[in-house]
Enzyme design. Structure first.
Site, mmCIF file in Angstrom:
data_model
loop_
_atom_site.group_PDB
_atom_site.id
_atom_site.type_symbol
_atom_site.label_atom_id
_atom_site.label_comp_id
_atom_site.label_asym_id
_atom_site.label_seq_id
_atom_site.Cartn_x
_atom_site.Cartn_y
_atom_site.Cartn_z
ATOM 1 N N GLU A 69 8.103 1.671 0.460
ATOM 2 C CA GLU A 69 8.903 0.653 1.531
ATOM 3 C C GLU A 69 9.566 -0.292 0.446
ATOM 4 O OE1 GLU A 69 7.735 -2.329 5.041
ATOM 5 O OE2 GLU A 69 6.339 -1.092 3.923
ATOM 6 N N LYS A 113 12.724 0.706 10.532
ATOM 7 C CA LYS A 113 11.275 0.486 10.803
ATOM 8 C C LYS A 113 11.385 -0.195 12.553
ATOM 9 C CE LYS A 113 7.277 -1.703 8.846
ATOM 10 N NZ LYS A 113 6.701 -2.616 7.919
ATOM 11 N N CYS A 115 5.381 2.135 7.031
ATOM 12 C CA CYS A 115 3.978 1.108 7.088
ATOM 13 C C CYS A 115 3.562 1.045 8.429
ATOM 14 C CB CYS A 115 4.277 -0.120 6.375
ATOM 15 S SG CYS A 115 2.981 -0.995 5.699
ATOM 16 N N VAL A 164 -1.263 -3.266 3.071
ATOM 17 C CA VAL A 164 -1.972 -4.512 2.556
ATOM 18 C C VAL A 164 -3.453 -4.230 2.966
ATOM 19 C CG1 VAL A 164 0.075 -5.655 2.676
ATOM 20 C CG2 VAL A 164 -1.435 -5.683 4.606
#
Length: 294
Positions: A52, A123, A156, A183
């Protein structure tokens, strides 16, 4: 094409490129993507997935900075560089890019091939402070028909929404390519695998699609990233990776993408898309996009 028994029309080498983009260093980032794409191509990869926002970095401080690192698609210098390489090496590339359209920014994935720009995915589900810089995606869940197979994309946080994979599968996707910047998730124990690994394995299994997820590594302005890129079979089991949490590396898997649809029946009675109770819920989950082959 060969005969039905052992046919190999959709066998390709898929690669996920795990790397460390650096915010504010777009030129260096793009050069590094070219180096790693060349390395993967030399190993026989034909479908390559990159992280990304791999051209711009991720943790922006201001809108001005985000705009400064953005560019148009497909006419920007980054997409042009990837298209030139795809044409020269006979590749299909899916890569995260900071896309500018007029005064708007999108966290996007560009899909390019030997003949140029194939399409763009924006996205759909923005994570945390992305909402300060980007617009939610407005192109739906496209599936791109290519010579190597039917390609869909997530980025993501999209992977936390099972609807995104289901809509891709209903429109005939063989593989979902996922540029990502995973993350750590609250409650995650030290050394625990990324939550996203579990999510993409489950999505591949329940929708009978391959998934190739390319994550970044490193810490950017205090934000650590998880690495652990992986390639998952339509069965839900990893066939490439997971990669490390902290090293640049490329993972590979040779797959027959046609298996995602050919082997979708689990038993004589069960097929996950056919068994949906569309008398109870809407066939396309309320999406305006229509179902394709599955």
């Amino acid at each position: 094409m060969t005969g039905a028994a052992g046919r190999s029309e959709a066998v390709i080498n898929v690669a996920c490129i795990q790397m460390e983009p650096r915010v504010g260093e777009k030129g260096a980032n793009v050069r590094r993507t070219i180096e790693l794409i060349e390395e993967a191509a030399a190993q026989g990869a034909k479908l390559l997935v990159l992280p990304e926002l791999c051209n711009s970095g991720y943790v922006f401080e201001t809108r001005e900075e985000a705009f400064a690192e953005s560019e148009e698609v497909p006419n920007g210098e980054t997409t042009k560089a990837w298209m030139e390489l795809a044409q020269r090496r006979g590749l299909h590339i899916v890569a995260g890019i900071n896309e500018r359209e007029g005064n708007l920014l999108y966290n996007s994935a560009v899909v390019v091939g030997p003949n140029g720009h194939i399409g763009t995915f924006r996205k759909l589900h923005l994570w945390n402070e992305e909402n300060l810089f980007f617009e939610p995606g407005n192109l739906g869940m496209p599936v791109f028909r290519t010579p190597v197979g039917r390609i869909a994309c997530n980025i993501c946080y999209d992977s936390w929404f099972p609807e995104s994979y289901r809509l891709a599968a209903l429109q005939g996707a063989d593989i979902v390519c996922v540029p990502t910047n995973w993350v750590p998730i609250p409650g995650q124990r030290e050394g625990e695998r990324a939550m996203a690994n579990t999510l993409v394995m489950a999505a591949a299994h329940s929708n009978s699609v391959f998934i190739a997820a390319a994550d970044r590594i490193g810490t950017e302005r205090g934000q650590p990233f998880e690495g652990q890129s992986l390639i998952v079979s339509y069965t839900g089991w990893p066939i490439g990776g997971p990669a490390s949490k902290d090293r640049e590396e490329i993972i590979y898997a040779e797959v027959n993408l046609a298996d995602a649809r050919r082997n979708r029946n689990w038993t004589a009675f069960n097929q996950p898309l056919r068994d949906r109770r569309i008398d109870v819920y809407d066939e396309m989950l309320g999406s305006k996009h229509h179902a394709g082959w599955y």
